[in-house]
Design an enzyme around this catalytic site. Sequence first.
Site, mmCIF file in Angstrom:
data_model
loop_
_atom_site.group_PDB
_atom_site.id
_atom_site.type_symbol
_atom_site.label_atom_id
_atom_site.label_comp_id
_atom_site.label_asym_id
_atom_site.label_seq_id
_atom_site.Cartn_x
_atom_site.Cartn_y
_atom_site.Cartn_z
ATOM 1 N N GLY A 306 0.887 -1.313 -0.001
ATOM 2 C CA GLY A 306 -0.034 -0.131 0.050
ATOM 3 C C GLY A 306 0.888 1.138 0.048
ATOM 4 O O GLY A 306 1.958 1.214 0.546
ATOM 5 N N PRO A 307 0.489 2.342 -0.478
ATOM 6 C CA PRO A 307 -0.904 2.378 -1.405
ATOM 7 C C PRO A 307 -0.819 2.051 -2.772
ATOM 8 O O PRO A 307 -1.849 2.143 -3.409
ATOM 9 C CB PRO A 307 -1.225 4.181 -1.304
ATOM 10 C CG PRO A 307 0.309 4.587 -1.376
ATOM 11 C CD PRO A 307 1.014 3.890 -0.723
ATOM 12 N N GLY A 308 0.288 1.363 -3.383
ATOM 13 C CA GLY A 308 0.178 0.836 -4.776
ATOM 14 C C GLY A 308 0.889 1.528 -5.598
ATOM 15 O O GLY A 308 1.020 0.597 -6.678
ATOM 16 N N GLY A 309 1.617 2.386 -5.589
ATOM 17 C CA GLY A 309 2.384 3.051 -6.763
ATOM 18 C C GLY A 309 3.453 2.161 -7.287
ATOM 19 O O GLY A 309 3.577 1.830 -8.341
ATOM 20 N N LYS A 310 4.366 1.642 -6.415
ATOM 21 C CA LYS A 310 5.299 0.476 -6.755
ATOM 22 C C LYS A 310 4.788 -0.692 -7.233
ATOM 23 O O LYS A 310 5.703 -1.317 -8.006
ATOM 24 C CB LYS A 310 6.410 0.562 -5.493
ATOM 25 C CG LYS A 310 7.145 1.667 -5.017
ATOM 26 C CD LYS A 310 8.153 1.396 -3.948
ATOM 27 C CE LYS A 310 8.742 2.747 -3.544
ATOM 28 N NZ LYS A 310 8.017 3.556 -2.658
ATOM 29 N N GLU A 329 -0.428 -6.230 1.639
ATOM 30 C CA GLU A 329 -0.851 -5.136 2.391
ATOM 31 C C GLU A 329 -1.446 -5.641 3.546
ATOM 32 O O GLU A 329 -2.434 -6.245 3.559
ATOM 33 C CB GLU A 329 -1.425 -4.071 1.526
ATOM 34 C CG GLU A 329 -1.858 -2.884 2.357
ATOM 35 C CD GLU A 329 -0.914 -2.466 3.277
ATOM 36 O OE1 GLU A 329 -1.114 -1.984 4.071
ATOM 37 O OE2 GLU A 329 0.207 -2.291 2.687
ATOM 38 N N ASP A 356 -0.278 -9.906 7.216
ATOM 39 C CA ASP A 356 0.929 -9.506 7.857
ATOM 40 C C ASP A 356 2.242 -9.794 7.160
ATOM 41 O O ASP A 356 2.527 -11.023 7.060
ATOM 42 C CB ASP A 356 1.063 -9.821 9.518
ATOM 43 C CG ASP A 356 2.069 -9.296 10.075
ATOM 44 O OD1 ASP A 356 2.887 -8.829 9.725
ATOM 45 O OD2 ASP A 356 1.871 -9.186 11.532
ATOM 46 N N ASP A 374 9.159 -2.217 0.962
ATOM 47 C CA ASP A 374 8.836 -0.686 1.105
ATOM 48 C C ASP A 374 8.323 -0.421 2.383
ATOM 49 O O ASP A 374 7.202 -0.266 2.552
ATOM 50 C CB ASP A 374 7.949 -0.044 -0.114
ATOM 51 C CG ASP A 374 7.758 1.212 -0.198
ATOM 52 O OD1 ASP A 374 8.747 1.899 0.467
ATOM 53 O OD2 ASP A 374 6.803 1.713 -0.779
ATOM 54 N N CYS A 427 11.043 5.559 2.777
ATOM 55 C CA CYS A 427 11.321 6.916 2.042
ATOM 56 C C CYS A 427 11.543 7.753 3.591
ATOM 57 O O CYS A 427 10.987 8.765 3.918
ATOM 58 C CB CYS A 427 9.752 7.319 1.806
ATOM 59 S SG CYS A 427 9.593 9.265 0.753
#
Length: 501
Positions: A306-310, A329, A356, A374, A427
């Site tokens: 989540g949220p799913g861009g990668k 997720e 999990d 991520d 990030c």
Amino acid sequence: MSDDRRDDRGRQRGAARSQGRGHRSGQAPSQRSRRTDPARTAAFDVLREVDASDAYANLVLPPLLRERGLTGRDAAFATEVCYGTLRLRGRYDAILAACVDRPLDRLDPDVLDVLRLGAHQLLGMRVPAHAAVSETVGLARDRVGAGPAQMVNAVLRKVGRTTLAEWLDRLRDDAPDQVTALATVGSHPVWITRALREALHGNGRDAGEVADLLEADNTAPRVTLVARPGLVDPAALADGSDARLEAGRLAPSARVLASGADPAALPAVADGRGGVQDEGSQLVTLALAAVPLDGPDARWLDLCAGPGGKAALLGALAAQRDATLVANEVQPHRARLVRRGVRALPDGVVDVRTGDGRAVGDDEPGLYDRVLVDAPCTGLGALRRRPESRWRRTPADLGTLTGLQAELLASALDAVRPGGVVAYVTCSPHLAETRHVVDDVLRRRDDVERLDARAAVRDVLVPGASIDLGADDGGAHGLDVQLWPHVHGTDAMHLTLLRRR
């Protein structure tokens, strides 16, 4: 301003009114204009939502603008005054503290947000001083009452009597040390400023770059789009719209929105062939997919999708190689965002699961060829996009997050097959969330080797592009990649690549 006319929350009556000398309008109160302009009202309402509900401005503001019909210059003004106030809140609070005769935490939060909005218009925007004060006073009268509006008027006039340059000199002079001065002027908490300095040095850069980094965090980023391979060509990403796009500096899949157009208005974004994704996020995803493997390359895993861009970018790359991707997720609402993100991909390529990630290594040991971790983190690398995060995070968050990060990385290393590759991504540049997590996990294993992530990133750059990744310390950490807003124009993404032996 005398304390005998104001309560301890900042609400007061003016001196003339309290002594019976005030001018009385001939209009009834209901006939007087109490409303400010819609753009400032929208910005204020977003600030209150951010403060009261721990919401994120980038999720609250766009739907609110649509709901109220604000477009063009009004929408741009609301966006700038809202985000600018959030980014520079620390600086403005230090200035306001010098102009208010009580601690700021004794003011009503809504009054304080009005003052911050006014300070940004006076010191951070090209708004004439008289308009900044009068419109902000009108906002205060409309939203918090006539008494506080009088205080807002007095405080903002005091703020406006000093130029920004003079205020900044004063803040530097009043600071007890250099880090505090940098933090106050650069509008970051002291602990974050110190951590960023350490991260710069730890990644082979000059710690003195921290002032430029703070400034980059306080600069609105341009909107970067991704053209998902096999679904849309980057050159065709804006087809069917009036938007102007520029090529990304680093990632071949990236395009930068050159105008103030709404990315959702692009047909390719609306149907999922493209999306909004930071160029650094694209780059680390492309690097994972490009690492050479011996043996099969058919099963990929995004452990924290989540949220799913990668996941959408990985899924597009997997589809081109006849591979499949499991997008895991733990939060159901974020899993729904992942499903929406991958909607344009062919059926059967991406399997979105809710579970999990720490259990995947035990449940599916050695099953995957490529794994992306991520990891949930403080988000200190994306403060230019989510400026409110800097005021919410505390050093105490690191203990919880780093423990979770280590567990997720250990699970990923168990889930990947021998010879397979794991990408550990955050990030955040904080050393506790990057190299320290990886080092801690690797100390307990003898079946993992660090790969040259710098070479992997250089291999996927736009042809002819170069990238400054800092000095190589000659050790294992010199293989990792740390991107920076002030150097690369990206979020501060970290990448470590690991191979299971």
